[in-house]
Design a protein around this motif. Structure first.
Motif, PDB file in Angstrom:
ATOM      1  N   SER A  16      42.050  41.109  15.681  1.00  9.47           N
ATOM      2  CA  SER A  16      40.903  41.006  16.583  1.00  9.47           C
ATOM      3  C   SER A  16      40.780  39.587  17.116  1.00  9.47           C
ATOM      4  O   SER A  16      41.319  38.637  16.545  1.00  9.47           O
ATOM      5  CB  SER A  16      39.616  41.388  15.851  1.00  9.47           C
ATOM      6  OG  SER A  16      39.296  40.409  14.872  1.00  9.47           O
ATOM      7  N   LYS A  17      40.047  39.460  18.209  1.00  9.76           N
ATOM      8  CA  LYS A  17      39.782  38.147  18.784  1.00  9.76           C
ATOM      9  C   LYS A  17      39.076  37.260  17.772  1.00  9.76           C
ATOM     10  O   LYS A  17      39.412  36.079  17.618  1.00  9.76           O
ATOM     11  CB  LYS A  17      38.932  38.310  20.042  1.00  9.76           C
ATOM     12  CG  LYS A  17      38.508  37.021  20.712  1.00  9.76           C
ATOM     13  CD  LYS A  17      37.695  37.335  21.965  1.00  9.76           C
ATOM     14  CE  LYS A  17      37.210  36.087  22.666  1.00  9.76           C
ATOM     15  NZ  LYS A  17      36.454  36.419  23.911  1.00  9.76           N
ATOM     16  N   GLU A  18      38.121  37.813  17.063  1.00 10.56           N
ATOM     17  CA  GLU A  18      37.349  37.035  16.088  1.00 10.56           C
ATOM     18  C   GLU A  18      38.240  36.525  14.958  1.00 10.56           C
ATOM     19  O   GLU A  18      38.135  35.358  14.539  1.00 10.56           O
ATOM     20  CB  GLU A  18      36.209  37.886  15.520  1.00 10.56           C
ATOM     21  CG  GLU A  18      35.114  38.235  16.508  1.00 10.56           C
ATOM     22  CD  GLU A  18      35.525  39.289  17.535  1.00 10.56           C
ATOM     23  OE1 GLU A  18      36.529  40.026  17.290  1.00 10.56           O
ATOM     24  OE2 GLU A  18      34.865  39.382  18.578  1.00 10.56           O
ATOM     25  N   ASP A  19      39.128  37.385  14.453  1.00  8.01           N
ATOM     26  CA  ASP A  19      40.008  36.971  13.361  1.00  8.01           C
ATOM     27  C   ASP A  19      41.022  35.931  13.823  1.00  8.01           C
ATOM     28  O   ASP A  19      41.339  34.990  13.085  1.00  8.01           O
ATOM     29  CB  ASP A  19      40.738  38.185  12.780  1.00  8.01           C
ATOM     30  CG  ASP A  19      39.840  39.057  11.913  1.00  8.01           C
ATOM     31  OD1 ASP A  19      38.750  38.586  11.536  1.00  8.01           O
ATOM     32  OD2 ASP A  19      40.233  40.206  11.630  1.00  8.01           O
ATOM     33  N   PHE A  20      41.534  36.091  15.024  1.00 12.54           N
ATOM     34  CA  PHE A  20      42.487  35.113  15.532  1.00 12.54           C
ATOM     35  C   PHE A  20      41.830  33.741  15.664  1.00 12.54           C
ATOM     36  O   PHE A  20      42.393  32.725  15.243  1.00 12.54           O
ATOM     37  CB  PHE A  20      43.056  35.564  16.883  1.00 12.54           C
ATOM     38  CG  PHE A  20      43.908  34.519  17.539  1.00 12.54           C
ATOM     39  CD1 PHE A  20      45.199  34.280  17.104  1.00 12.54           C
ATOM     40  CD2 PHE A  20      43.411  33.744  18.588  1.00 12.54           C
ATOM     41  CE1 PHE A  20      45.994  33.297  17.699  1.00 12.54           C
ATOM     42  CE2 PHE A  20      44.189  32.762  19.188  1.00 12.54           C
ATOM     43  CZ  PHE A  20      45.480  32.541  18.738  1.00 12.54           C
ATOM     44  N   VAL A  21      40.630  33.704  16.251  1.00 12.22           N
ATOM     45  CA  VAL A  21      39.942  32.430  16.440  1.00 12.22           C
ATOM     46  C   VAL A  21      39.629  31.787  15.096  1.00 12.22           C
ATOM     47  O   VAL A  21      39.864  30.577  14.892  1.00 12.22           O
ATOM     48  CB  VAL A  21      38.656  32.632  17.269  1.00 12.22           C
ATOM     49  CG1 VAL A  21      37.816  31.353  17.274  1.00 12.22           C
ATOM     50  CG2 VAL A  21      38.998  33.040  18.702  1.00 12.22           C
ATOM     51  N   LYS A  22      39.129  32.577  14.164  1.00 10.67           N
ATOM     52  CA  LYS A  22      38.712  32.046  12.865  1.00 10.67           C
ATOM     53  C   LYS A  22      39.889  31.570  12.022  1.00 10.67           C
ATOM     54  O   LYS A  22      39.850  30.473  11.438  1.00 10.67           O
ATOM     55  CB  LYS A  22      37.929  33.124  12.102  1.00 10.67           C
ATOM     56  CG  LYS A  22      37.524  32.716  10.697  1.00 10.67           C
ATOM     57  CD  LYS A  22      36.812  33.862   9.977  1.00 10.67           C
ATOM     58  CE  LYS A  22      36.473  33.495   8.537  1.00 10.67           C
ATOM     59  NZ  LYS A  22      35.831  34.632   7.822  1.00 10.67           N
ATOM     60  N   ASN A  23      40.943  32.374  11.950  1.00 13.43           N
ATOM     61  CA  ASN A  23      42.015  32.117  10.993  1.00 13.43           C
ATOM     62  C   ASN A  23      43.184  31.320  11.559  1.00 13.43           C
ATOM     63  O   ASN A  23      43.968  30.751  10.783  1.00 13.43           O
ATOM     64  CB  ASN A  23      42.541  33.448  10.440  1.00 13.43           C
ATOM     65  CG  ASN A  23      41.488  34.185   9.635  1.00 13.43           C
ATOM     66  OD1 ASN A  23      40.780  33.599   8.833  1.00 13.43           O
ATOM     67  ND2 ASN A  23      41.371  35.490   9.872  1.00 13.43           N
ATOM     68  N   TYR A  24      43.303  31.259  12.888  1.00 16.15           N
ATOM     69  CA  TYR A  24      44.468  30.600  13.461  1.00 16.15           C
ATOM     70  C   TYR A  24      44.115  29.572  14.537  1.00 16.15           C
ATOM     71  O   TYR A  24      44.540  28.427  14.451  1.00 16.15           O
ATOM     72  CB  TYR A  24      45.439  31.653  14.021  1.00 16.15           C
ATOM     73  CG  TYR A  24      45.931  32.568  12.929  1.00 16.15           C
ATOM     74  CD1 TYR A  24      46.889  32.140  12.016  1.00 16.15           C
ATOM     75  CD2 TYR A  24      45.408  33.852  12.769  1.00 16.15           C
ATOM     76  CE1 TYR A  24      47.333  32.947  10.984  1.00 16.15           C
ATOM     77  CE2 TYR A  24      45.842  34.681  11.739  1.00 16.15           C
ATOM     78  CZ  TYR A  24      46.798  34.217  10.844  1.00 16.15           C
ATOM     79  OH  TYR A  24      47.215  35.017   9.816  1.00 16.15           O
ATOM     80  N   LEU A  25      43.336  29.949  15.536  1.00 18.33           N
ATOM     81  CA  LEU A  25      43.041  29.024  16.629  1.00 18.33           C
ATOM     82  C   LEU A  25      42.270  27.809  16.126  1.00 18.33           C
ATOM     83  O   LEU A  25      42.630  26.665  16.429  1.00 18.33           O
ATOM     84  CB  LEU A  25      42.246  29.745  17.724  1.00 18.33           C
ATOM     85  CG  LEU A  25      42.011  28.951  19.015  1.00 18.33           C
ATOM     86  CD1 LEU A  25      43.327  28.630  19.702  1.00 18.33           C
ATOM     87  CD2 LEU A  25      41.103  29.730  19.964  1.00 18.33           C
ATOM     88  N   LYS A  26      41.218  28.035  15.362  1.00 18.22           N
ATOM     89  CA  LYS A  26      40.414  26.910  14.858  1.00 18.22           C
ATOM     90  C   LYS A  26      41.163  26.100  13.808  1.00 18.22           C
ATOM     91  O   LYS A  26      40.985  24.883  13.714  1.00 18.22           O
ATOM     92  CB  LYS A  26      39.085  27.423  14.300  1.00 18.22           C
ATOM     93  CG  LYS A  26      38.096  27.863  15.367  1.00 18.22           C
ATOM     94  CD  LYS A  26      36.749  28.212  14.760  1.00 18.22           C
ATOM     95  CE  LYS A  26      35.735  28.539  15.849  1.00 18.22           C
ATOM     96  NZ  LYS A  26      34.398  28.894  15.275  1.00 18.22           N
ATOM     97  N   GLY A 119      40.824  34.705  22.699  1.00 12.79           N
ATOM     98  CA  GLY A 119      40.018  33.506  22.503  1.00 12.79           C
ATOM     99  C   GLY A 119      40.618  32.234  23.051  1.00 12.79           C
ATOM    100  O   GLY A 119      39.990  31.172  22.957  1.00 12.79           O
ATOM    101  N   MET A 120      41.816  32.298  23.630  1.00 17.58           N
ATOM    102  CA  MET A 120      42.419  31.113  24.229  1.00 17.58           C
ATOM    103  C   MET A 120      41.916  30.938  25.659  1.00 17.58           C
ATOM    104  O   MET A 120      41.815  31.906  26.412  1.00 17.58           O
ATOM    105  CB  MET A 120      43.954  31.234  24.226  1.00 17.58           C
ATOM    106  CG  MET A 120      44.565  31.135  22.855  1.00 17.58           C
ATOM    107  SD  MET A 120      46.390  31.285  22.856  1.00 17.58           S
ATOM    108  CE  MET A 120      46.871  29.858  23.846  1.00 17.58           C
ATOM    109  N   ASN A 121      41.625  29.707  26.019  1.00 17.20           N
ATOM    110  CA  ASN A 121      41.148  29.382  27.365  1.00 17.20           C
ATOM    111  C   ASN A 121      42.358  28.998  28.220  1.00 17.20           C
ATOM    112  O   ASN A 121      42.679  27.828  28.391  1.00 17.20           O
ATOM    113  CB  ASN A 121      40.136  28.234  27.290  1.00 17.20           C
ATOM    114  CG  ASN A 121      39.511  27.929  28.630  1.00 17.20           C
ATOM    115  OD1 ASN A 121      39.512  28.763  29.536  1.00 17.20           O
ATOM    116  ND2 ASN A 121      38.974  26.734  28.772  1.00 17.20           N
ATOM    117  N   TYR A 122      43.034  29.993  28.770  1.00 14.74           N
ATOM    118  CA  TYR A 122      44.309  29.779  29.440  1.00 14.74           C
ATOM    119  C   TYR A 122      44.168  28.919  30.697  1.00 14.74           C
ATOM    120  O   TYR A 122      43.211  29.061  31.460  1.00 14.74           O
ATOM    121  CB  TYR A 122      44.923  31.122  29.844  1.00 14.74           C
ATOM    122  CG  TYR A 122      45.187  32.058  28.698  1.00 14.74           C
ATOM    123  CD1 TYR A 122      46.259  31.863  27.837  1.00 14.74           C
ATOM    124  CD2 TYR A 122      44.361  33.155  28.474  1.00 14.74           C
ATOM    125  CE1 TYR A 122      46.496  32.726  26.789  1.00 14.74           C
ATOM    126  CE2 TYR A 122      44.595  34.038  27.429  1.00 14.74           C
ATOM    127  CZ  TYR A 122      45.662  33.812  26.583  1.00 14.74           C
ATOM    128  OH  TYR A 122      45.900  34.668  25.543  1.00 14.74           O
TER     129      TYR A 122
END
Length: 290
Positions: A16-26, A119-122
């Motif tokens: 999910s977008k939320e999991d990607f942002v929380k666990n990888y992007l941030k 969640g990436m700001n391309y």
């Protein structure tokens, strides 16, 4: 010769977008996402590229390090896209296409993909394509703009090595550059000649058609093509002030200064920087360097 201390990159599906942002992007941690492009990736094949761009003349690069005052952006050959794709399919080659801009060269492809909503700001000006044959590899580097990168692979199979920015010295980062010492063989590292490499800890990703690899900004990556294929890079410019300033320094000052010094000093400048990187790494290890 030795082997790097590598662990498999996290491989997920249906994140999910939320999991990607929380666990990888941030956390600025790489991850390989399966299935992210399943709605549109089947069209992204060599046959389609030959159909829409077969007559384009494309610049080609090889594995050889640039020497003297020659620009690293100067191609070694040019060829029709259709002929190049046939070469990728039918014979081993180290010829690559580097950063082939979609908007400038293949704008019709813009209707054939979607920007994944994770969640990436391309930065939508610079989707770019990269091609390589079964003998091709990139040099070990991080991206000059320090931006996050979603790297999507099509056709074939390739291997990616990833190292965080804390590994700069262990990888023999060359000053005023975004690469390490180019004589280092990243597939078969020589730990006797380059002992700091033994301390480098990183990740390994094996990519197939449709896989999407998140490469955080400032992360080192080395890519080797197992067989002919191509990829698309979707980028997000750095958001935090430190990395944004770093991008501005790299793009508008460092690369130009390095270019002009190299233009006048040629190979002497390259040799000087590589010796500097060598001494810096060995000083950290307490090794005396001649």
């Amino acid at each position: 010769m030795g082997k790097f201390n590598l662990q498999p990159v996290d491989r997920v599906k249906g994140i999910s977008k939320e999991d990607f942002v929380k666990n990888y992007l941030k956390k600025k941690r790489p991850v390989l996402i399966e299935g992210l492009t399943d709605d549109w990736n089947e069209k992204w094949r060599f046959d389609y590229l030959k159909e829409i761009a077969g007559d384009q003349i494309v610049p080609l690069y090889n594995n050889e390090p640039t020497k003297g005052n020659k620009s690293s952006y100067e191609p070694v050959a040019h060829m029709k896209m259709s002929e190049y794709i046939d070469k990728l399919r039918n014979e081993p080659t180290d010829l690559r296409i580097f950063f082939y801009m979609v908007k400038d060269n293949l704008p019709q492809l813009e209707k054939d993909f979607e920007y994944p909503d994770i969640g990436m700001n391309y930065f939508k000006r610079i989707p770019a394509l990269f091609f390589g044959g079964s003998k091709a590899h990139t040099f070990m580097h991080y991206d000059i703009d320090l931006g996050d990168n979603l790297h999507i692979h099509f056709e074939g199979h390739k291997r990616v090595l990833l190292f965080g920015p804390e590994q700069n010295t262990n990888l023999y980062k060359v000053p005023m550059s975004i690469c390490n010492i180019e004589t280092i063989d990243m597939n078969n590292p020589d730990f006797e000649k380059f002992p700091a490499l033994k301390n480098a800890q990183g990740f390994e990703a094996n990519m197939h058609h449709g896989d999407a690899l998140y490469i955080p900004g400032e992360w080192w990556h080395y890519i080797s093509y197992i067989n002919g294929g191509f990829s698309m890079s979707l980028r997000a410019l750095p958001q935090d002030p430190r990395r944004f300033l770093g991008m501005m320094y790299n793009v508008f000052f460092m690369r130009h200064l390095d270019y002009y010094i190299r233009k006048f000093r040629g190979q002497k400048w390259i040799d000087f920087k590589e010796k500097w990187a060598y001494r810096k790494a060995h000083k950290k290890l307490g090794i005396k360097t001649d």
